[in-house]
Design a protein around this motif. Structure first.
Motif, PDB file in Angstrom:
ATOM      1  N   THR A 112       0.850  -1.198   0.000  1.00 46.35           N
ATOM      2  CA  THR A 112       0.000   0.000   0.000  1.00 46.35           C
ATOM      3  C   THR A 112       0.881   1.241   0.000  1.00 46.35           C
ATOM      4  OG1 THR A 112      -1.676  -1.170   1.293  1.00 46.35           O
ATOM      5  CG2 THR A 112      -1.829   1.219   1.215  1.00 46.35           C
ATOM      6  N   LYS A 252      -3.157   7.194   2.784  1.00 45.69           N
ATOM      7  CA  LYS A 252      -2.914   5.883   2.165  1.00 45.69           C
ATOM      8  C   LYS A 252      -3.689   5.807   0.855  1.00 45.69           C
ATOM      9  CE  LYS A 252      -2.537   3.418   6.591  1.00 45.69           C
ATOM     10  NZ  LYS A 252      -3.129   2.331   7.431  1.00 45.69           N
ATOM     11  N   ARG A 255      -6.785   2.222  -3.580  1.00 49.94           N
ATOM     12  CA  ARG A 255      -6.717   1.604  -4.908  1.00 49.94           C
ATOM     13  C   ARG A 255      -6.704   2.657  -5.999  1.00 49.94           C
ATOM     14  NH1 ARG A 255     -12.217   0.865  -3.856  1.00 49.94           N
ATOM     15  NH2 ARG A 255     -11.710  -0.930  -2.576  1.00 49.94           N
TER      16      ARG A 255
END
Length: 258
Positions: A112, A252, A255
């Motif tokens: 990630t 973060k 996707r």
């Protein structure tokens, strides 16, 4: 539809890399928020030439600090910064006439993508108490968004019942009600954006955190550095009595959707 889905302390944000598309903003935002039930806001980003590196336009035309940090992280991603590297980013953001400066530090790129960011928030325009039907509470006036600060005991149901009315009374482009704990260490943020007709109990609110920090600094008549616990994590501010605030948060990438 291509978009990047970020998580800045729970205030999940989808960014669509496209210029223009003014007439489709609300339609795109609605589609993504239906597809991503945990998404709290949608913005549109694209690089620009001039005094800024990129432009962020929120779906409702409001200003958003967490989305601004996500946009800066997106720009750093384009430059493929590695762990330990840092990128300085200049942003134009809806709701703010000033170009904002952000620093993005890459923490991790395996599994990630994770970043630590700081951003110079728009200077607070004013702070003063406003009389509402429910009582008198301090309101922090920021470009593109206003925040009312109320005690935690005010209650979530009461906040839900009055936020639209307060927003109309203040003629605000966007209004947050920040429920602040008695020790001034915990914030529960509720944000209403008339332009996109969204009302969300946010997991964290960067501009609301900056507003609380600025209010405390003005109240105490001194510069302060403080962290606040919010439902989705912890945010930190450095606030001065003159209305200047630097906000810190972690971001973060959940996707990249094609």
């Amino acid at each position: 539809m291509e978009y990047y889905f970020f998580d800045p302390s729970g205030n999940r944000t989808a960014l669509i890399p496209v210029a223009g598309a003014e007439e489709y903003r609300l339609e795109y935002a609605k589609e993504i928020m239906e597809k991503e039930p945990t998404c709290e806001q949608v913005g549109f980003v694209h690089p620009v030439n001039g005094t800024a590196d990129l432009r962020l336009q929120m779906a409702g035309g409001e200003f958003c600090g967490n989305a601004s940090l996500c946009a800066a992280a997106w720009f750093a991603m384009l430059h493929e910064i590695k762990p330990g590297q840092q990128e300085s980013v200049k942003l134009e953001v809806s709701g703010s006439s000033a170009v904002l400066s952000a620093e993005i530090h890459c923490l991790k790129t395996t599994d990630t993508l994770e970043y630590e960011g700081s951003i110079q928030m728009p200077v607070i325009q004013d702070i003063h108490p406003i009389c509402f039907a429910e009582g008198e509470y301090p309101v922090v006036f920021m470009p593109g968004i206003l925040h009312a600060i109320v005690p935690e005991s005010f209650g979530r149901e009461k906040a839900l019942n009055c936020i639209r009315r307060w927003c109309k009374q203040l003629n605000a482009a966007c209004l947050g009600i920040m429920l602040l704990s008695s020790d001034s260490c915990r914030i529960t943020p509720l944000v209403y954006v008339p332009g996109s007709d969204t009302l969300v109990w946010e997991q964290s609110c960067a501009s609301g955190t900056a507003a609380v920090g600025a209010w405390l600094a003005a109240k105490e008549k001194r510069a302060l550095s403080r962290s606040f616990t919010e439902p989705g994590g912890s945010l930190s501010v450095e606030a001065a009595p003159n209305g200047q605030v630097i906000l810190h948060n972690q971001i973060k990438l959940i996707r990249h959707q094609y």
